[in-house]
Motif scaffolding. Structure first.
Motif, mmCIF file in Angstrom:
data_model
loop_
_atom_site.group_PDB
_atom_site.id
_atom_site.type_symbol
_atom_site.label_atom_id
_atom_site.label_comp_id
_atom_site.label_asym_id
_atom_site.label_seq_id
_atom_site.Cartn_x
_atom_site.Cartn_y
_atom_site.Cartn_z
ATOM 1 N N LYS A 1 0.797 -1.087 -0.009
ATOM 2 C CA LYS A 1 -0.130 -0.080 -0.055
ATOM 3 C C LYS A 1 0.811 1.180 -0.092
ATOM 4 N N SER B 1 3.949 3.330 3.011
ATOM 5 C CA SER B 1 4.140 2.033 3.846
ATOM 6 C C SER B 1 5.649 1.976 4.060
ATOM 7 N N LYS C 1 4.742 5.072 -5.463
ATOM 8 C CA LYS C 1 4.224 5.112 -4.033
ATOM 9 C C LYS C 1 5.163 5.585 -2.941
#
Length: 258
Positions: free
Chosen positions: A91, A94, A114
């Motif tokens: 996710k 993280s 991310k």
């Protein structure tokens, strides 16, 4: 081609790669799939191979020991498939412990934009992570393994103990019903501590690593949350994984499905 010559070629291919599909052997040796199936039966009777669904694996289940350059150039397309699935699990925003395996390296390249807090003991992984705009990177201290390019030792392990991460991405050298194994204690102790500090442990292993063993036990199957691989494990191995509540995700090369 005489049958003995063909059997020798099949043995050489499987010994070199630890496994082979019937389709690949058929195309490589220019014979029918039925011929290959009969050959594999003969080789299994000689205890040279063990037949699987769609192919065969080497009867010698001791995992191969390769240096970094050899590992990084091996099974690249399969690593990419596994890496894509692993990256989908992670996710945004993280914290992650990355071990030094080349399959984990492939996963890094799939993480894209991310936001990550990354901790690793690998020089090559740290360099790749530095290319991710939203990644903050910590390189663990320790002694440098000059061939494998990872850091290890008591200093490394003690530093890992200070972290509590969302994920540990774990490359697998060998996996059997008895757990996850590695060929050296020095790397195994680092992996073991990374597993202990990760809330969600994602193990990455191509089919050649499954149902194999090694010198040093890293952890039991129960300590793994997810196994991402490229082929469905054999039924008995699946039973062991299910008993230990390991979720198995298969990266299907043709369809890209679980």
């Amino acid at each position: 081609m005489l049958i003995e010559e063909r059997l020798d070629k099949i043995k050489s291919i499987i010994e070199a790669n630890k496994s082979a599909t019937i389709e690949f052997l058929s195309e490589t040796l220019d014979v029918s799939k039925d011929t290959i199936r009969r050959d594999l039966i003969k080789l299994e009777q000689q205890n040279v191979v063990r037949r699987t669904h769609g192919g065969a694996v080497s009867a010698n289940r001791e995992a191969m020991i390769l240096d970094y350059d050899q590992r990084s150039s091996r099974l690249n397309r399969i690593k990419e498939q596994i890496a894509q699935k692993a990256a989908e699990i992670v996710k945004d925003n993280s914290s992650i412990l990355f071990d030094s395996s080349t399959t984990v390296e492939a996963a890094i390249m799939q993480l894209g934009n991310k936001r990550l807090y990354a901790i690793t003991n690998s020089l090559t992984h740290a360099k790749l992570l530095a290319k991710l705009e939203k990644a903050e990177i910590t390189l663990l201290p320790g002694k440098l393994h000059k061939d494998q390019l990872f850091l290890y030792g008591s200093e490394t392990v003690k530093k890992i103990e200070q972290y509590n991460t969302d994920y540990t991405l774990l490359g697998v050298f060998a996996l059997s019903k008895d757990g996850v194994f590695i060929h050296t204690e020095e790397e195994g102790l680092v992996k073991r501590q990374m597993i202990a500090q990760g809330h969600h442990v994602i193990a990455l292993a191509d089919h050649t690593k499954i149902d194999t063993t090694g010198f040093f036990k890293v952890c039991s199957l129960a300590e793994i949350d997810v196994l991402v691989t490229d082929q469905q494990p054999e039924p008995q191995m699946m039973d062991y994984l299910n008993e230990n509540k390991v979720e198995v995700i298969v990266a299907n090369e043709q369809r890209g499905e679980k």
